[in-house]
Design a protein around this motif. Structure first.
Motif, mmCIF file in Angstrom:
data_model
loop_
_atom_site.group_PDB
_atom_site.id
_atom_site.type_symbol
_atom_site.label_atom_id
_atom_site.label_comp_id
_atom_site.label_asym_id
_atom_site.label_seq_id
_atom_site.Cartn_x
_atom_site.Cartn_y
_atom_site.Cartn_z
ATOM 1 N N GLN A 23 10.506 0.816 -13.111
ATOM 2 C CA GLN A 23 9.123 1.182 -12.817
ATOM 3 C C GLN A 23 9.058 1.940 -11.492
ATOM 4 O O GLN A 23 9.984 1.872 -10.673
ATOM 5 C CB GLN A 23 8.254 -0.080 -12.739
ATOM 6 N N GLU A 24 7.961 2.665 -11.292
ATOM 7 C CA GLU A 24 7.738 3.372 -10.033
ATOM 8 C C GLU A 24 7.656 2.359 -8.893
ATOM 9 O O GLU A 24 7.117 1.268 -9.042
ATOM 10 C CB GLU A 24 6.433 4.169 -10.125
ATOM 11 N N THR A 25 8.183 2.744 -7.734
ATOM 12 C CA THR A 25 8.186 1.832 -6.592
ATOM 13 C C THR A 25 7.236 2.334 -5.506
ATOM 14 O O THR A 25 7.077 3.542 -5.312
ATOM 15 C CB THR A 25 9.601 1.688 -6.004
ATOM 16 N N PRO A 26 6.600 1.415 -4.789
ATOM 17 C CA PRO A 26 5.599 1.829 -3.803
ATOM 18 C C PRO A 26 6.210 2.397 -2.530
ATOM 19 O O PRO A 26 7.364 2.134 -2.192
ATOM 20 C CB PRO A 26 4.858 0.523 -3.505
ATOM 21 N N VAL A 27 5.394 3.178 -1.837
ATOM 22 C CA VAL A 27 5.700 3.611 -0.477
ATOM 23 C C VAL A 27 4.763 2.845 0.445
ATOM 24 O O VAL A 27 3.541 2.909 0.294
ATOM 25 C CB VAL A 27 5.498 5.122 -0.308
ATOM 26 N N GLU A 28 5.335 2.116 1.392
ATOM 27 C CA GLU A 28 4.536 1.280 2.290
ATOM 28 C C GLU A 28 4.690 1.749 3.729
ATOM 29 O O GLU A 28 5.709 2.336 4.101
ATOM 30 C CB GLU A 28 4.973 -0.186 2.172
ATOM 31 N N ARG A 29 3.687 1.497 4.513
ATOM 32 C CA ARG A 29 3.731 1.807 5.947
ATOM 33 C C ARG A 29 3.864 0.487 6.707
ATOM 34 O O ARG A 29 3.046 -0.421 6.542
ATOM 35 C CB ARG A 29 2.460 2.545 6.369
ATOM 36 N N TRP A 30 4.887 0.397 7.541
ATOM 37 C CA TRP A 30 5.159 -0.833 8.267
ATOM 38 C C TRP A 30 5.184 -0.572 9.772
ATOM 39 O O TRP A 30 5.638 0.473 10.230
ATOM 40 C CB TRP A 30 6.498 -1.432 7.842
ATOM 41 N N ARG A 31 4.690 -1.559 10.505
ATOM 42 C CA ARG A 31 4.779 -1.562 11.970
ATOM 43 C C ARG A 31 5.771 -2.639 12.345
ATOM 44 O O ARG A 31 5.529 -3.846 12.125
ATOM 45 C CB ARG A 31 3.402 -1.854 12.576
ATOM 46 N N VAL A 32 6.914 -2.236 12.877
ATOM 47 C CA VAL A 32 8.009 -3.164 13.181
ATOM 48 C C VAL A 32 8.460 -2.926 14.611
ATOM 49 O O VAL A 32 8.880 -1.811 14.957
ATOM 50 C CB VAL A 32 9.197 -2.961 12.217
ATOM 51 N N ASP A 33 8.348 -3.945 15.443
ATOM 52 C CA ASP A 33 8.799 -3.845 16.840
ATOM 53 C C ASP A 33 8.153 -2.644 17.530
ATOM 54 O O ASP A 33 8.827 -1.865 18.216
ATOM 55 C CB ASP A 33 10.328 -3.758 16.895
ATOM 56 N N ASP A 34 6.851 -2.481 17.326
ATOM 57 C CA ASP A 34 6.063 -1.397 17.925
ATOM 58 C C ASP A 34 6.471 -0.015 17.435
ATOM 59 O O ASP A 34 6.195 0.999 18.083
ATOM 60 C CB ASP A 34 6.152 -1.441 19.463
ATOM 61 N N VAL A 35 7.126 0.047 16.287
ATOM 62 C CA VAL A 35 7.516 1.316 15.675
ATOM 63 C C VAL A 35 6.874 1.394 14.297
ATOM 64 O O VAL A 35 6.913 0.426 13.531
ATOM 65 C CB VAL A 35 9.055 1.435 15.555
ATOM 66 N N THR A 36 6.291 2.544 13.973
ATOM 67 C CA THR A 36 5.692 2.742 12.651
ATOM 68 C C THR A 36 6.599 3.634 11.813
ATOM 69 O O THR A 36 7.041 4.690 12.283
ATOM 70 C CB THR A 36 4.304 3.399 12.776
ATOM 71 N N LEU A 37 6.848 3.214 10.588
ATOM 72 C CA LEU A 37 7.631 4.034 9.665
ATOM 73 C C LEU A 37 7.253 3.690 8.236
ATOM 74 O O LEU A 37 6.643 2.650 7.962
ATOM 75 C CB LEU A 37 9.127 3.885 9.909
ATOM 76 N N LEU A 38 7.622 4.583 7.331
ATOM 77 C CA LEU A 38 7.393 4.381 5.908
ATOM 78 C C LEU A 38 8.614 3.712 5.285
ATOM 79 O O LEU A 38 9.742 3.907 5.760
ATOM 80 C CB LEU A 38 7.138 5.718 5.214
ATOM 81 N N ILE A 39 8.384 2.936 4.227
ATOM 82 C CA ILE A 39 9.489 2.335 3.477
ATOM 83 C C ILE A 39 9.268 2.604 1.999
ATOM 84 O O ILE A 39 8.213 2.282 1.445
ATOM 85 C CB ILE A 39 9.602 0.820 3.723
ATOM 86 N N LYS A 40 10.261 3.205 1.352
ATOM 87 C CA LYS A 40 10.247 3.369 -0.100
ATOM 88 C C LYS A 40 10.875 2.112 -0.681
ATOM 89 O O LYS A 40 12.078 1.872 -0.527
ATOM 90 C CB LYS A 40 11.026 4.625 -0.495
ATOM 91 N N ARG A 41 10.057 1.311 -1.361
ATOM 92 C CA ARG A 41 10.477 -0.018 -1.798
ATOM 93 C C ARG A 41 11.241 0.054 -3.118
ATOM 94 O O ARG A 41 10.820 -0.475 -4.134
ATOM 95 C CB ARG A 41 9.261 -0.922 -1.922
ATOM 96 N N ASP A 42 12.418 0.671 -3.078
ATOM 97 C CA ASP A 42 13.204 0.760 -4.300
ATOM 98 C C ASP A 42 13.863 -0.560 -4.674
ATOM 99 O O ASP A 42 14.539 -0.643 -5.700
ATOM 100 C CB ASP A 42 14.241 1.877 -4.203
ATOM 101 N N ASP A 43 13.671 -1.584 -3.847
ATOM 102 C CA ASP A 43 14.071 -2.931 -4.262
ATOM 103 C C ASP A 43 13.186 -3.442 -5.386
ATOM 104 O O ASP A 43 13.556 -4.373 -6.101
ATOM 105 C CB ASP A 43 14.001 -3.894 -3.072
ATOM 106 N N LEU A 44 12.041 -2.802 -5.598
ATOM 107 C CA LEU A 44 11.070 -3.260 -6.593
ATOM 108 C C LEU A 44 11.058 -2.402 -7.844
ATOM 109 O O LEU A 44 10.078 -2.405 -8.588
ATOM 110 C CB LEU A 44 9.659 -3.275 -5.972
ATOM 111 N N ASN A 45 12.135 -1.652 -8.097
ATOM 112 C CA ASN A 45 12.101 -0.747 -9.254
ATOM 113 C C ASN A 45 12.360 -1.449 -10.587
ATOM 114 O O ASN A 45 12.324 -0.812 -11.633
ATOM 115 C CB ASN A 45 13.058 0.440 -9.078
ATOM 116 N N ALA A 46 12.595 -2.754 -10.548
ATOM 117 C CA ALA A 46 12.665 -3.557 -11.772
ATOM 118 C C ALA A 46 11.883 -4.836 -11.518
ATOM 119 O O ALA A 46 12.047 -5.470 -10.471
ATOM 120 C CB ALA A 46 14.105 -3.883 -12.138
ATOM 121 N N PRO A 47 11.023 -5.248 -12.431
ATOM 122 C CA PRO A 47 10.236 -6.463 -12.206
ATOM 123 C C PRO A 47 11.119 -7.706 -12.243
ATOM 124 O O PRO A 47 12.034 -7.801 -13.057
ATOM 125 C CB PRO A 47 9.239 -6.453 -13.370
#
Length: 333
Positions: A23-47
């Motif tokens: 399945q399609e995987t989401p793109v999320e925006r995370w704030r980690v240790d005062d740094v902002t970046l995007l994460i492509k959650r390809d860990d979720l490409n299978a339910p």
């Protein structure tokens, strides 16, 4: 393969695929240790409980044509997530898997991976990479097997990440967001990186791809990735019956500083990055691949706050016990 099939309808007849629940995987925006970046959650490409991660995209193609009469055969290190993915998805398709492994420096996640792999596959331990491949050669000569190359990193498997790059471009276009300036991901056998390069060229994106090397340089290097990207482009052109734009070689960067000196050897930077992401409520990483790449992504986003950095999460840790959130591996040597 939705995005790639929509781009090239001919692939529906020229590109066989196994029935994996992707399945399609989401793109999320995370704030980690005062740094902002995007994460492509390809860990979720299978339910769940199916095993996600980058290898599932390749296996949708590499497992096509599998039959119960021909066991799957692959190789990898003792805690290979590739070999585990082959075994898990093979079992879901009713296929037996044989895995020949070689030793690696280990850690808690690699140990857990090895245990789960042994529960799903017929595992034979060899004393070295060379001996493992000699066993592979003998089995392929003397038995009827369905061979899955190490890491799934051949042109056919890399097409899964051509599709993934197109998927990313479509997702961001739907929300009116620009493509990231940089994608950071772990670089092992190179199939994910090569596929993304071809897919980004198809999407017309100027995104840089930073492969964070986690294996010896003889395996993971610029020349090898670019050769695989070219083979992937050639295969896609043949299957699609259309010319495919060449990847921009200048957009590939290799980050060598995260390796740690041996495959599977954890580093302090990787352990800290994995802990920071979990403390921020994010997904679980592991010390061989994803944590090292995430540490590099954090460092890059911190150095260049105006740069849109996307971390491509290739590891599915949903099945791991919560106790593994606090690594107990020894410090760097």
């Amino acid at each position: 393969m939705r995005a790639l099939l929509a781009r090239f309808p001919r692939l529906s007849t020229t590109l066989p695929r196994a029935a994996l629940p992707l399945q399609e995987t989401p793109v999320e925006r995370w704030r980690v240790d005062d740094v902002t970046l995007l994460i492509k959650r390809d860990d979720l490409n299978a339910p769940a409980p199916a095993l996600g991660g980058n290898k599932a995209r390749a296996l949708e193609l590499l497992l096509a044509g599998g039959a119960p009469s021909r066991p799957l055969l692959t190789v990898g290190a003792t805690g290979s997530t590739h070999a585990l993915s082959v075994a898990a998805h093979g079992a879901a398709l009713g296929l037996l898997t044989q895995v020949i492994t070689w030793p690696q420096e280990t850690h808690a996640v690699a140990d857990a991976t090895a245990v789960r792999m042994r529960a799903l596959a017929d595992v034979t331990a060899a004393r070295s990479v060379l001996r493992a491949y000699l066993r592979v050669a003998w089995r392929r000569m003397t038995r009827s097997v369905h061979w899955i190359p190490a890491g799934g990193s051949v042109a056919l498997g890399a097409l899964g990440h051509v599709d993934a790059a197109l998927e990313l471009a479509e997702q961001l276009a739907r929300t009116g967001e620009a493509m990231p300036d940089t994608i950071v991901l772990p670089l092992g056998s190179g199939g994910t990186t090569a596929g993304l390069l071809v897919g980004l060229a198809l999407a017309g994106a100027r995104t840089r791809v930073v492969g964070v090397r986690v294996v010896p340089g003889v395996v993971a290097n610029r020349s090898r990735v670019l050769r695989l990207a070219q083979r992937t482009r050639t295969l896609l052109a043949s299957l699609a019956g259309e010319p495919i734009p060449a990847p921009d070689r200048s957009r590939l960067e290799i980050e060598h500083s995260a390796f740690g000196g041996a495959y599977g050897r954890e580093t302090d930077a990787a352990r800290r990055a994995a802990r920071l992401l979990r403390e921020a409520g994010g997904p679980r990483l592991e010390g061989t691949y994803s944590a090292k790449a995430f540490a590099a992504a954090l460092a890059r986003a911190r150095r260049a706050p105006d740069e849109r950095v996307l971390f491509w999460l290739t590891f599915d840790g949903r099945w791991l016990p919560t106790a593994l959130d606090s690594p107990t591996s020894p410090p760097d040597r």
